[in-house]
Scaffold this active site. Structure first.
Site, mmCIF file in Angstrom:
data_model
loop_
_atom_site.group_PDB
_atom_site.id
_atom_site.type_symbol
_atom_site.label_atom_id
_atom_site.label_comp_id
_atom_site.label_asym_id
_atom_site.label_seq_id
_atom_site.Cartn_x
_atom_site.Cartn_y
_atom_site.Cartn_z
ATOM 1 N N SER A 71 0.844 -1.194 0.000
ATOM 2 C CA SER A 71 0.000 0.000 0.000
ATOM 3 C C SER A 71 0.879 1.244 0.000
ATOM 4 C CB SER A 71 -0.941 -0.023 1.211
ATOM 5 O OG SER A 71 -1.939 0.970 1.078
ATOM 6 N N ASN A 72 0.340 2.381 0.336
ATOM 7 C CA ASN A 72 1.111 3.623 0.446
ATOM 8 C C ASN A 72 0.554 4.423 1.619
ATOM 9 O OD1 ASN A 72 -1.042 5.498 -0.543
ATOM 10 N ND2 ASN A 72 -0.857 4.202 -2.345
ATOM 11 N N SER A 73 1.170 5.549 1.895
ATOM 12 C CA SER A 73 0.839 6.247 3.142
ATOM 13 C C SER A 73 -0.224 7.342 2.975
ATOM 14 C CB SER A 73 2.109 6.835 3.751
ATOM 15 O OG SER A 73 2.697 7.703 2.814
ATOM 16 N N ALA B 173 -4.965 7.628 -3.956
ATOM 17 C CA ALA B 173 -3.578 7.241 -4.248
ATOM 18 C C ALA B 173 -3.604 5.751 -4.562
ATOM 19 C CB ALA B 173 -2.689 7.539 -3.050
#
Ligand code: C5P
Length: 222
Positions: free
Chosen positions: A22-24, A89
């Site tokens: 995933s991403n932040s 995102a």
């Protein structure tokens, strides 16, 4: 009153039943856009990835986890929407296959990633009279290069508006923004709180909606 489809938050791409890529992304910008759209009297379909923040009351929330789920939810909501804002995102890659059992530790694990579809580009192919907007996170320090890159995205994804932001905006309360439309030069919005950015983008989307609205039918006038 328009019906606005907003994508928000990160996606998660599973590796096995307990692990993911995933991403932040905090989802803050997308949630503030939803809140601002509701404040302006619009209806909001919020396709929401896993975030730790609560969505605004009044939005129709469609919770999703993966890019594939986000795409399916967007395709479903798109036909009845007047505008789309892609603030998610989305993970650009996913593991080729998620294993059905938890991978044991010990041996190295070589991951093979495959590209995910671009949701805004996909919706752009069936855009019709809708107004579409997205974001472009650009890391070039030269503004002209960042604008040129964002303009390519605008064309490729058939967007009406692209918000150019710099990586400092990630996770924070404010950022430095430029707004690029189909016509004219990019407008430097300067340093804004994310709530102020939400208001500026909604203003631009509303202006485009007014322009794309069909002429009132005058045929039944007496
Ligand atoms: O090309 P890039 O990822 O920089 O474009 C960012 C914009 O495209 C954002 O508006 C984002 O929500 C959207 N996007 C998407 N699907 C992807 C990747 C990005 O809709 N797979």
């Amino acid at each position: 009153v328009a019906r606005i489809l907003i994508t928000c938050g990160p996606t998660r791409e599973p590796l096995d039943p307990v692990r993911y890529l995933s991403n932040s992304s905090s989802g803050r910008t997308g949630l503030l856009l939803a809140e601002e759209a509701l404040r302006r009297g619009h209806r909001v379909d919020l396709v929401l990835g896993p975030v730790g923040l609560a969505p605004p009351a009044g939005a129709r929330v469609i919770p999703v986890v993966t890019c594939a789920e986000m795409l399916a939810a967007c395709r479903e909501a798109h036909p009845r929407s007047d505008a789309v804002i892609g603030a998610a995102a989305v993970c650009d890659f996913r593991p080729r296959a998620a294993s059905t059992e938890k991978r044991r530790r010990g041996a190295p694990w070589l991951l093979e990633l495959v590209p995910n579809p671009d949701i805004l580009e996909d919706l752009g192919k069936r855009k019709g009279p809708r107004v579409h907007a997205g974001f472009a996170l650009e890391t070039e320090s030269e503004p002209d290069a960042a604008i040129a890159h964002a303009r390519e995205k605008l064309e490729k994804k058939r967007l009406d508006w692209v918000v150019i932001n710099s990586p400092e905006a990630l996770g924070g309360e404010e950022g430095f923004y430029l707004l690029l439309g189909r016509e004219g030069p990019a407008r430097n919005l300067g340093r804004l709180r994310k709530s102020e950015l939400a208001s500026a983008l909604l203003e631009a989307v509303e202006n485009s909606l007014k322009r794309s609205a069909p002429e009132p039918d005058k045929s039944d006038r007496v």
